[in-house]
Design a protein around this motif. Structure first.
Motif, mmCIF file in Angstrom:
data_model
loop_
_atom_site.group_PDB
_atom_site.id
_atom_site.type_symbol
_atom_site.label_atom_id
_atom_site.label_comp_id
_atom_site.label_asym_id
_atom_site.label_seq_id
_atom_site.Cartn_x
_atom_site.Cartn_y
_atom_site.Cartn_z
ATOM 1 N N GLN A 17 27.679 62.852 66.150
ATOM 2 C CA GLN A 17 28.722 61.840 65.943
ATOM 3 C C GLN A 17 29.593 61.722 67.176
ATOM 4 O O GLN A 17 29.909 62.729 67.822
ATOM 5 C CB GLN A 17 29.590 62.197 64.735
ATOM 6 C CG GLN A 17 28.872 62.061 63.401
ATOM 7 C CD GLN A 17 29.822 62.192 62.223
ATOM 8 O OE1 GLN A 17 30.746 63.003 62.257
ATOM 9 N NE2 GLN A 17 29.609 61.383 61.206
ATOM 10 N N LEU A 18 29.961 60.488 67.495
ATOM 11 C CA LEU A 18 30.933 60.183 68.531
ATOM 12 C C LEU A 18 31.916 59.179 67.947
ATOM 13 O O LEU A 18 31.513 58.253 67.236
ATOM 14 C CB LEU A 18 30.281 59.592 69.775
ATOM 15 C CG LEU A 18 29.238 60.436 70.488
ATOM 16 C CD1 LEU A 18 27.838 60.090 70.024
ATOM 17 C CD2 LEU A 18 29.327 60.272 71.997
ATOM 18 N N GLN A 19 33.166 59.349 68.254
ATOM 19 C CA GLN A 19 34.198 58.448 67.740
ATOM 20 C C GLN A 19 35.189 58.118 68.848
ATOM 21 O O GLN A 19 35.854 59.019 69.361
ATOM 22 C CB GLN A 19 34.922 59.080 66.572
ATOM 23 C CG GLN A 19 36.047 58.219 66.000
ATOM 24 C CD GLN A 19 35.527 56.920 65.408
ATOM 25 O OE1 GLN A 19 34.677 56.916 64.512
ATOM 26 N NE2 GLN A 19 36.021 55.800 65.894
ATOM 27 N N ALA A 20 35.278 56.847 69.170
ATOM 28 C CA ALA A 20 36.253 56.393 70.156
ATOM 29 C C ALA A 20 37.570 56.080 69.464
ATOM 30 O O ALA A 20 37.587 55.548 68.349
ATOM 31 C CB ALA A 20 35.730 55.166 70.879
ATOM 32 N N SER A 21 38.664 56.409 70.115
ATOM 33 C CA SER A 21 39.988 56.121 69.579
ATOM 34 C C SER A 21 40.956 55.889 70.725
ATOM 35 O O SER A 21 40.631 56.151 71.892
ATOM 36 C CB SER A 21 40.469 57.257 68.687
ATOM 37 O OG SER A 21 40.595 58.463 69.429
ATOM 38 N N GLY A 22 42.146 55.419 70.371
ATOM 39 C CA GLY A 22 43.184 55.248 71.377
ATOM 40 C C GLY A 22 43.422 53.822 71.810
ATOM 41 O O GLY A 22 44.292 53.564 72.648
ATOM 42 N N GLY A 23 42.655 52.899 71.275
ATOM 43 C CA GLY A 23 42.853 51.506 71.629
ATOM 44 C C GLY A 23 44.145 50.955 71.043
ATOM 45 O O GLY A 23 44.827 51.615 70.256
ATOM 46 N N GLY A 24 44.474 49.755 71.460
ATOM 47 C CA GLY A 24 45.678 49.109 70.958
ATOM 48 C C GLY A 24 46.028 47.903 71.785
ATOM 49 O O GLY A 24 45.216 47.415 72.580
ATOM 50 N N LEU A 25 47.249 47.460 71.612
ATOM 51 C CA LEU A 25 47.759 46.305 72.330
ATOM 52 C C LEU A 25 48.644 46.777 73.479
ATOM 53 O O LEU A 25 49.542 47.610 73.281
ATOM 54 C CB LEU A 25 48.569 45.421 71.376
ATOM 55 C CG LEU A 25 49.277 44.205 71.969
ATOM 56 C CD1 LEU A 25 48.256 43.215 72.508
ATOM 57 C CD2 LEU A 25 50.165 43.560 70.915
ATOM 58 N N ARG A 47 45.013 55.466 77.239
ATOM 59 C CA ARG A 47 44.013 56.518 77.358
ATOM 60 C C ARG A 47 43.167 56.532 76.102
ATOM 61 O O ARG A 47 43.688 56.722 74.991
ATOM 62 C CB ARG A 47 44.638 57.893 77.570
ATOM 63 C CG ARG A 47 43.586 58.949 77.903
ATOM 64 C CD ARG A 47 44.170 60.311 78.176
ATOM 65 N NE ARG A 47 44.492 61.028 76.944
ATOM 66 C CZ ARG A 47 44.586 62.355 76.866
ATOM 67 N NH1 ARG A 47 44.359 63.097 77.935
ATOM 68 N NH2 ARG A 47 44.912 62.924 75.720
ATOM 69 N N LEU A 48 41.892 56.317 76.287
ATOM 70 C CA LEU A 48 40.948 56.386 75.184
ATOM 71 C C LEU A 48 40.357 57.780 75.088
ATOM 72 O O LEU A 48 40.185 58.468 76.098
ATOM 73 C CB LEU A 48 39.821 55.374 75.381
ATOM 74 C CG LEU A 48 40.233 53.918 75.582
ATOM 75 C CD1 LEU A 48 38.985 53.044 75.691
ATOM 76 C CD2 LEU A 48 41.158 53.432 74.510
ATOM 77 N N SER A 49 40.048 58.177 73.862
ATOM 78 C CA SER A 49 39.399 59.462 73.616
ATOM 79 C C SER A 49 38.067 59.233 72.912
ATOM 80 O O SER A 49 37.949 58.330 72.082
ATOM 81 C CB SER A 49 40.274 60.349 72.740
ATOM 82 O OG SER A 49 41.509 60.629 73.356
ATOM 83 N N CYS A 50 37.114 60.056 73.250
ATOM 84 C CA CYS A 50 35.813 60.059 72.566
ATOM 85 C C CYS A 50 35.605 61.472 72.033
ATOM 86 O O CYS A 50 35.308 62.395 72.804
ATOM 87 C CB CYS A 50 34.704 59.679 73.531
ATOM 88 S SG CYS A 50 33.037 59.795 72.827
ATOM 89 N N THR A 51 35.797 61.647 70.758
ATOM 90 C CA THR A 51 35.599 62.954 70.153
ATOM 91 C C THR A 51 34.178 63.036 69.607
ATOM 92 O O THR A 51 33.658 62.060 69.062
ATOM 93 C CB THR A 51 36.615 63.205 69.038
ATOM 94 O OG1 THR A 51 36.536 62.134 68.083
ATOM 95 C CG2 THR A 51 38.024 63.259 69.591
ATOM 96 N N THR A 52 33.568 64.197 69.780
ATOM 97 C CA THR A 52 32.161 64.332 69.429
ATOM 98 C C THR A 52 31.923 65.550 68.555
ATOM 99 O O THR A 52 32.732 66.495 68.535
ATOM 100 C CB THR A 52 31.295 64.456 70.685
ATOM 101 O OG1 THR A 52 31.479 65.757 71.270
ATOM 102 C CG2 THR A 52 31.629 63.386 71.714
ATOM 103 N N SER A 53 30.801 65.535 67.858
ATOM 104 C CA SER A 53 30.406 66.683 67.060
ATOM 105 C C SER A 53 28.909 66.589 66.776
ATOM 106 O O SER A 53 28.292 65.547 66.947
ATOM 107 C CB SER A 53 31.185 66.710 65.742
ATOM 108 O OG SER A 53 30.895 65.553 64.962
ATOM 109 N N GLY A 54 28.356 67.715 66.364
ATOM 110 C CA GLY A 54 26.963 67.728 65.944
ATOM 111 C C GLY A 54 25.949 67.987 67.028
ATOM 112 O O GLY A 54 24.735 67.915 66.775
ATOM 113 N N PHE A 55 26.422 68.264 68.234
ATOM 114 C CA PHE A 55 25.489 68.608 69.309
ATOM 115 C C PHE A 55 26.218 69.490 70.323
ATOM 116 O O PHE A 55 27.444 69.623 70.283
ATOM 117 C CB PHE A 55 24.928 67.344 69.979
ATOM 118 C CG PHE A 55 25.940 66.471 70.672
ATOM 119 C CD1 PHE A 55 26.698 65.558 69.957
ATOM 120 C CD2 PHE A 55 26.129 66.542 72.047
ATOM 121 C CE1 PHE A 55 27.621 64.729 70.583
ATOM 122 C CE2 PHE A 55 27.051 65.714 72.693
ATOM 123 C CZ PHE A 55 27.801 64.815 71.955
#
Length: 124
Positions: free
Chosen positions: A2-10, A18-26
């Motif tokens: 899994q990868l999840q991007a976050s931190g977007g906005g206006l 600053r965007l973050s990509c949190t990962t799991s499962g590998f």
């Protein structure tokens, strides 16, 4: 995997996010991670990638000098610092895992797992 991007906005033109990509499962530090974006009505565009071993990175010309990619192997997270934002940076931003540690391009066919995107809107 899994990868999840976050931190977007206006944000206003010239601002930063600053965007973050949190990962799991590998095993995070075995893989290169890349950032991509897709603007309305346009094809998805590769922006940057960072390798697994020594943090070497690649940037597309459209973001070189304004965006900085980094990774924290302890947190299984990759970041994209975006400065001097322009209206043309408005898009949904995605992160993805490459099938190897190669980092010198952002060939989308080389990335096997993709996260859901985070929307960035730059207003003038």
């Amino acid at each position: 995997v899994q990868l999840q991007a976050s931190g977007g906005g206006l944000v206003q033109t010239g601002g930063s996010l600053r965007l973050s990509c949190t990962t799991s499962g590998f095993t995070f530090d075995d893989y290169t991670i890349g950032w991509f974006r897709q603007a309305p009505g346009k094809e998805r565009e590769g922006l940057s990638s960072i390798n697994n071993s020594d943090g070497k990175s690649y940037y597309a010309d459209s973001v070189k000098g304004r965006f900085t990619i980094s990774r924290d192997n302890d947190k299984n997270t990759v970041y994209l610092q975006m400065n001097s934002l322009k209206s043309e940076d408005t898009a949904v931003y995605f992160c993805a895992r490459r099938k190897s540690g190669y980092y010198r391009d952002v060939d989308q066919s080389a990335f096997d797992y993709w996260g859901q995107g985070t929307k960035v809107t730059v207003s003038s």
